[in-house]
Each structure stands twice: as C-alpha cells, then as structure tokens.
Design a protein around this motif. Structure first.
Motif, PDB file in Angstrom:
ATOM      1  N   ILE A 118      30.986  27.788  18.665  1.00 12.72           N
ATOM      2  CA  ILE A 118      30.231  27.011  17.685  1.00 12.72           C
ATOM      3  C   ILE A 118      30.838  25.630  17.495  1.00 12.72           C
ATOM      4  O   ILE A 118      30.124  24.639  17.313  1.00 12.72           O
ATOM      5  N   LEU A 119      32.170  25.552  17.566  1.00 12.37           N
ATOM      6  CA  LEU A 119      32.868  24.304  17.260  1.00 12.37           C
ATOM      7  C   LEU A 119      33.100  23.419  18.486  1.00 12.37           C
ATOM      8  O   LEU A 119      33.802  22.413  18.395  1.00 12.37           O
ATOM      9  N   GLY A 120      32.575  23.814  19.632  1.00 12.46           N
ATOM     10  CA  GLY A 120      32.646  22.927  20.787  1.00 12.46           C
ATOM     11  C   GLY A 120      33.764  23.206  21.757  1.00 12.46           C
ATOM     12  O   GLY A 120      34.173  22.302  22.498  1.00 12.46           O
ATOM     13  N   GLY A 121      34.305  24.417  21.736  1.00 10.75           N
ATOM     14  CA  GLY A 121      35.322  24.778  22.710  1.00 10.75           C
ATOM     15  C   GLY A 121      36.672  25.053  22.077  1.00 10.75           C
ATOM     16  O   GLY A 121      36.895  24.823  20.885  1.00 10.75           O
ATOM     17  N   ALA A 158      39.160  34.007   8.796  1.00 13.12           N
ATOM     18  CA  ALA A 158      38.064  33.429   9.583  1.00 13.12           C
ATOM     19  C   ALA A 158      36.920  32.972   8.677  1.00 13.12           C
ATOM     20  O   ALA A 158      36.348  31.886   8.855  1.00 13.12           O
ATOM     21  N   LEU A 159      36.565  33.795   7.687  1.00 11.60           N
ATOM     22  CA  LEU A 159      35.501  33.419   6.760  1.00 11.60           C
ATOM     23  C   LEU A 159      35.895  32.205   5.918  1.00 11.60           C
ATOM     24  O   LEU A 159      35.088  31.295   5.694  1.00 11.60           O
ATOM     25  N   ASP A 160      37.149  32.190   5.454  1.00  2.44           N
ATOM     26  CA  ASP A 160      37.609  31.057   4.652  1.00  2.44           C
ATOM     27  C   ASP A 160      37.619  29.763   5.471  1.00  2.44           C
ATOM     28  O   ASP A 160      37.299  28.683   4.957  1.00  2.44           O
ATOM     29  N   PHE A 161      37.985  29.874   6.746  1.00  2.00           N
ATOM     30  CA  PHE A 161      37.976  28.699   7.622  1.00  2.00           C
ATOM     31  C   PHE A 161      36.567  28.165   7.785  1.00  2.00           C
ATOM     32  O   PHE A 161      36.314  26.954   7.680  1.00  2.00           O
ATOM     33  N   ALA A 162      35.609  29.064   8.010  1.00  2.00           N
ATOM     34  CA  ALA A 162      34.220  28.633   8.169  1.00  2.00           C
ATOM     35  C   ALA A 162      33.703  27.984   6.887  1.00  2.00           C
ATOM     36  O   ALA A 162      33.039  26.941   6.926  1.00  2.00           O
ATOM     37  N   GLU A 163      34.034  28.579   5.744  1.00  2.00           N
ATOM     38  CA  GLU A 163      33.580  27.996   4.477  1.00  2.00           C
ATOM     39  C   GLU A 163      34.224  26.619   4.262  1.00  2.00           C
ATOM     40  O   GLU A 163      33.578  25.686   3.780  1.00  2.00           O
ATOM     41  N   LEU A 217      35.002  24.466   6.501  1.00  2.00           N
ATOM     42  CA  LEU A 217      34.270  23.486   7.305  1.00  2.00           C
ATOM     43  C   LEU A 217      32.929  23.143   6.662  1.00  2.00           C
ATOM     44  O   LEU A 217      32.543  21.970   6.582  1.00  2.00           O
ATOM     45  N   LEU A 218      32.207  24.154   6.188  1.00  2.00           N
ATOM     46  CA  LEU A 218      30.894  23.910   5.614  1.00  2.00           C
ATOM     47  C   LEU A 218      30.975  23.076   4.342  1.00  2.00           C
ATOM     48  O   LEU A 218      30.102  22.238   4.077  1.00  2.00           O
ATOM     49  N   ILE A 219      32.012  23.286   3.543  1.00  2.00           N
ATOM     50  CA  ILE A 219      32.195  22.488   2.335  1.00  2.00           C
ATOM     51  C   ILE A 219      32.298  21.011   2.683  1.00  2.00           C
ATOM     52  O   ILE A 219      31.843  20.140   1.926  1.00  2.00           O
ATOM     53  N   ARG A 220      32.858  20.713   3.854  1.00  2.00           N
ATOM     54  CA  ARG A 220      33.043  19.328   4.298  1.00  2.00           C
ATOM     55  C   ARG A 220      31.927  18.856   5.223  1.00  2.00           C
ATOM     56  O   ARG A 220      32.075  17.860   5.931  1.00  2.00           O
ATOM     57  N   ASP A 221      30.804  19.606   5.219  1.00  2.00           N
ATOM     58  CA  ASP A 221      29.661  19.258   6.070  1.00  2.00           C
ATOM     59  C   ASP A 221      30.061  19.142   7.535  1.00  2.00           C
ATOM     60  O   ASP A 221      29.653  18.211   8.248  1.00  2.00           O
ATOM     61  N   LEU A 222      30.869  20.073   7.978  1.00  2.00           N
ATOM     62  CA  LEU A 222      31.288  20.171   9.367  1.00  2.00           C
ATOM     63  C   LEU A 222      30.773  21.481   9.953  1.00  2.00           C
ATOM     64  O   LEU A 222      30.558  22.447   9.222  1.00  2.00           O
ATOM     65  N   ASP A 248      27.579  17.954  14.068  1.00  2.00           N
ATOM     66  CA  ASP A 248      26.272  18.191  14.664  1.00  2.00           C
ATOM     67  C   ASP A 248      25.473  19.153  13.781  1.00  2.00           C
ATOM     68  O   ASP A 248      25.934  20.270  13.508  1.00  2.00           O
ATOM     69  N   PRO A 249      24.274  18.785  13.318  1.00  2.00           N
ATOM     70  CA  PRO A 249      23.498  19.654  12.424  1.00  2.00           C
ATOM     71  C   PRO A 249      23.194  21.020  13.020  1.00  2.00           C
ATOM     72  O   PRO A 249      23.190  22.038  12.311  1.00  2.00           O
ATOM     73  N   ALA A 250      22.915  21.060  14.323  1.00  2.00           N
ATOM     74  CA  ALA A 250      22.607  22.344  14.951  1.00  2.00           C
ATOM     75  C   ALA A 250      23.828  23.269  14.915  1.00  2.00           C
ATOM     76  O   ALA A 250      23.710  24.471  14.618  1.00  2.00           O
ATOM     77  N   ASP A 251      25.003  22.711  15.195  1.00  2.00           N
ATOM     78  CA  ASP A 251      26.220  23.524  15.131  1.00  2.00           C
ATOM     79  C   ASP A 251      26.502  23.967  13.699  1.00  2.00           C
ATOM     80  O   ASP A 251      26.961  25.091  13.467  1.00  2.00           O
ATOM     81  N   ARG A 252      26.209  23.078  12.741  1.00  2.00           N
ATOM     82  CA  ARG A 252      26.433  23.434  11.345  1.00  2.00           C
ATOM     83  C   ARG A 252      25.498  24.567  10.924  1.00  2.00           C
ATOM     84  O   ARG A 252      25.895  25.465  10.172  1.00  2.00           O
ATOM     85  N   ARG A 253      24.277  24.550  11.413  1.00  2.00           N
ATOM     86  CA  ARG A 253      23.348  25.653  11.104  1.00  2.00           C
ATOM     87  C   ARG A 253      23.843  26.954  11.721  1.00  2.00           C
ATOM     88  O   ARG A 253      23.740  28.021  11.108  1.00  2.00           O
ATOM     89  N   ARG A 254      24.353  26.868  12.942  1.00  2.00           N
ATOM     90  CA  ARG A 254      24.883  28.086  13.580  1.00  2.00           C
ATOM     91  C   ARG A 254      26.080  28.641  12.800  1.00  2.00           C
ATOM     92  O   ARG A 254      26.201  29.839  12.601  1.00  2.00           O
ATOM     93  N   LEU A 255      26.960  27.739  12.345  1.00  2.00           N
ATOM     94  CA  LEU A 255      28.118  28.192  11.575  1.00  2.00           C
ATOM     95  C   LEU A 255      27.681  28.775  10.232  1.00  2.00           C
ATOM     96  O   LEU A 255      28.229  29.787   9.776  1.00  2.00           O
ATOM     97  N   THR A 256      26.684  28.164   9.599  1.00  2.00           N
ATOM     98  CA  THR A 256      26.162  28.690   8.334  1.00  2.00           C
ATOM     99  C   THR A 256      25.615  30.096   8.526  1.00  2.00           C
ATOM    100  O   THR A 256      25.888  31.005   7.727  1.00  2.00           O
ATOM    101  N   ALA A 257      24.838  30.290   9.595  1.00  2.00           N
ATOM    102  CA  ALA A 257      24.275  31.616   9.863  1.00  2.00           C
ATOM    103  C   ALA A 257      25.370  32.628  10.144  1.00  2.00           C
ATOM    104  O   ALA A 257      25.308  33.773   9.679  1.00  2.00           O
ATOM    105  N   TRP A 258      26.369  32.200  10.892  1.00  2.00           N
ATOM    106  CA  TRP A 258      27.501  33.109  11.185  1.00  2.00           C
ATOM    107  C   TRP A 258      28.204  33.511   9.904  1.00  2.00           C
ATOM    108  O   TRP A 258      28.483  34.686   9.672  1.00  2.00           O
ATOM    109  N   TRP A 259      28.497  32.517   9.059  1.00  2.00           N
ATOM    110  CA  TRP A 259      29.202  32.793   7.799  1.00  2.00           C
ATOM    111  C   TRP A 259      28.364  33.682   6.888  1.00  2.00           C
ATOM    112  O   TRP A 259      28.855  34.642   6.301  1.00  2.00           O
TER     113      TRP A 259
END
Length: 432
Positions: free
Chosen positions: A354-357, A382-387, A389-394, A397-408
């Motif tokens: 999700i994060l590009g490699g 892992a969940l805290d790390f994803a959250e 990133l999302l708090i910082r709008d990371l 790439d919007p598509a990657d952010r949507r994928r991370l949101t769905a994963w979380w």
C-alpha cells in the motif's frame, strides 16, 4: 534430562525442508506462533515419525519486575501438552515494563541486571512458572549489545545461583556466549567453567556477523567457526543432551541446512570418550525451599524503575540512564526499531504494498516508531501505524490512502477518524 540429539528450529518458511533433513532427532518451535488446537500439518507429520517437538517461549519476560502473567503461563503449558513435549524453554530476559505506567513493550529480549534485587525477582518468577507448567522449564542465556552499570555478579555466578535456588534447567546458547564476548568482553570459557553443566537441558547454535566492533546475533547467517569453537569448548566439558540449529530469516536451501547440522554433529563426536555430567541436577525446589523469603515489593519496585528507564530510552527517546554506554544504547535502539518494522511487515504484509514498496514502508514506519513505543503487541502496532498515517493524510496518493483506510477499517472494526479529528490530532502531535 531427556536425550534429544541434534535438531533444528522449525519455521513455516522451511517446513518442507525440515521434513526432508536426514537424521533429524527433534525440532523446536516458537510457542507463541502455534495454536494447540490447530497444529501445522508439518509438525504433526514430524511427531508421527517420532521427532520430538519442544515449545520455546519468547514473551513471558521472567526477568521483568512484574510477576508472570497466568494466561501466558497457561498458554505455554497448553502448547507443551499439545506437542507432547518433554520440557518447555524461555529466556532470562525482560521484554516489557509495567511500572511506572504506561506499559512499554521492547519487542525483543533485553538483559537482566546481574544484581541481588534482579536475581531475587527472577528466582521468584521462575518458581511461579515452574508451579504453573506441566513439564520442566529450562531458561536460555541471551545475547546483549549493552551492559548494565553496577552489576554485582558475573554471568556464571548469576546462572549458578539461579539454578541452585530454583533447580531450573539451563538452555545454553553458545552463539550468545560469543556475542557477549564481542559486545561485553565476557569470556565464554569462564561462563562454562562457572555454571552447573549437570543442569544443561540443551544447546542453541546460530549465526551472525560482526560490524564496527558489534556482533549482531541475526539467526539469518551461516554458523561461523567462532561459534562452533564455543560449542567445542562446551563439548569438552559435557556431553550435551541436545543441540539445536536456529535459523529465523534469510533461509538457505535444505542442503545448506543439512550441511550446518552435519558440522554440528562433527563437533559433538570427536575422537575419544564422550564426557558426561557426574551429578544430577538438583530437584526443582530443594534449594528454593532453603532460600528464605520471596522477592520483596521494594526489590520489584527498584528493578522495575531501572528497567523502565532503560526501555524508555530505547523505545521512547527519553534520556539514556546514567552509567550506560550511549553509543551502544543507540545501536540497540535502532536494532529494536528495525526488528519492530520487520515484524509488523510480517503480521501485516499488505502495508508495504500500500505504501509503495519496502523502502517507503520502512522509512514511514521508522519515522512513526521513533517516539512511539509499542504498548500492545505487533498487531496493535500495525493498526496504530496505519492510523498514524491516516491522521496525517498519508499516503499522499488518494488511491493509496483509500486502500489504507479500507485496510484499517476492516481490521479495527470501526471507521477511521474523520478529517476534522485527524487535523486536531495532528496539531496536538506537532505541539507535543
């Protein structure tokens, strides 16, 4: 002590290769990685062939200031019963602190200070574990990058008194003895001369490498001659009941594993008579019953405070406690962060993609972990790390952010914070 022979650490990545190894006597499995009701088919096939399986725990933290967790003890005992194991093993280490709050997790085995307070706490914790487990317990000496200031005993003295007071068996890791020779200036021969080898349960052998004067006990490299030399020193003193090859990463082909096992067998069968321990190990509680009192609450508090100060410096960026080698603490801190990143990537393998490699994931995770200690295990991390990133709008790439949101969202069971909440948290974080 049961005769085990020559074995290897069983890992899912090399399960097929392990089954094909010639002359394999036994295997060791990380206890926390298996479920008693759903044992891997490979382990079941090995057991059917008469290959013994020993569970090896990594999370009890018997050297910590807190008393052992009854649930963790029960889980370790369940695995011993499910595997029909002759014993279980753990480490002389601490892995977390509980006082003062909050709980801090190292995600790794850290050395116990060789002091009277720490020994009293360890002995009481060992006796609690022994009473709870259905089979004998053996404890492993660990590798360390750092030394505690103000220690009152040598490694040999510490291990000897531990055995005398509890009757616990010893799992001697000769790779760790070599690691501590390089990193802490400790002589493996002096340790082997001092400890009660009649209490030996079995031996670990593993690989590593030296860089800039530091030995890294990786379990991901071939076993070097310097480690086999320490095994030979032990073999000249005692005929070990069992010897096990550990390999945890960067797994080679089965033929290379077989070659390493053969090298171990060659060390164990030199010409001439085989030595043996002349005395049986002491009964489990004979010495303990003669030792007055348990560890005092004051001793537990003192041990807890010094362990918390060190662990906080390692994982939360607080100042290094007085007396420690600051450079070595820095090396240990970076090693803990790197291991944490690697384990999170294993329990959440989708994140690097999700994060590009791998490189982008590693950079993002290490930035997150710099001042955010792990408090609830790797899956929570892992969940805290994803959250985070999302708090910082990371990611950007919007598509990657949507994928991370769905994963979380799928794993957390709730929706991620709304944008206004994320902004507020980000502002608070920057202010801190």
């Amino acid at each position: 002590m049961a005769h085990l022979g020559v074995g290897i650490g069983w890992r899912p990545e090399i399960a097929d290769a392990v089954e094909r190894l010639p002359g394999l006597d036994w295997v060791e499995v990380v206890a926390e990685n298996i479920c008693p009701g759903h044992l891997p088919a490979s382990l079941l096939r090995l057991r059917e062939r008469g290959v013994r399986v020993v569970p090896h725990g990594v999370s009890l933290g018997l050297g910590g200031a807190h008393r052992p967790d009854p649930e963790k003890l029960a889980a370790l005992g369940e695995r011993a019963v499910a595997l029909g194991a002759p014993l279980v093993t753990e480490h002389i280490a601490f892995v977390r602190t509980t006082t003062p709050a909050p709980v801090l997790e190292a995600g790794h085995l850290l050395p116990v200070p060789r002091t009277r307070d720490a020994l009293d706490v360890l002995c009481e914790n060992v006796r609690i574990a022994q009473d709870a487990l259905p089979v004998p317990l053996a404890l492993e000496n660990i590798a360390a990058l750092i030394s505690w200031p103000g220690e009152e005993m040598t490694e040999g003295q510490f291990l000897s008194e531990l055995v005398e007071r509890t009757g616990v068996r010893l799992l001697i890791d000769v790779a760790n003895l070599h690691t501590n020779r390089v990193n802490r200036g400790e002589d493996p021969a002096a340790v082997l001369d001092a400890i009660p080898l009649e209490a030996l349960a079995y031996v670990h052998v593993a690989g590593g490498f030296e860089r800039d004067g530091v030995w890294h006990d990786t379990h991901a490299h071939p076993v070097p001659d310097v480690v086999l030399d320490v095994l030979a020193q032990l073999r000249r003193r005692v005929d070990p009941p069992g010897v096990l090859l550990e390999r945890d990463d960067d797994f080679p082909p089965g033929g290379e594993l077989a070659g390493e096992l053969e090298a171990i067998r060659n060390v164990l069968t030199p010409a001439g008579p085989r030595p043996s321990a002349s005395r049986p190990a002491p009964p489990r509680n004979s010495a303990a019953e003669a030792t007055p009192g348990a560890a005092s609450d004051a001793a537990r508090t003192r041990v807890g405070l010094v362990q918390a100060a060190l662990l906080s410096a390692l994982v939360a960026g607080t100042p290094v406690p007085e007396g420690f080698d600051r450079q070595r603490v820095g090396v240990q801190s970076r090693a803990l962060a790197a291991k944490r990143a690697a384990v999170v990537a294993k329990v959440a393998p989708e994140l690097p993609g999700i994060l590009g490699g791998e490189k982008a994931y590693r950079e993002a995770f290490l930035a997150y972990a710099r001042n955010r200690p792990m408090t609830g295990g790797y899956r929570r991390d892992a969940l805290d790390f994803a959250e985070h990133l999302l708090i910082r709008d990371l990611p950007a790439d919007p598509a990657d952010r949507r994928r991370l949101t769905a994963w979380w969202e799928e794993r957390a069971g709730t929706r991620p914070p709304r944008r206004i909440v994320r902004w507020a948290r980000a502002l608070v974080g920057r202010a801190a």
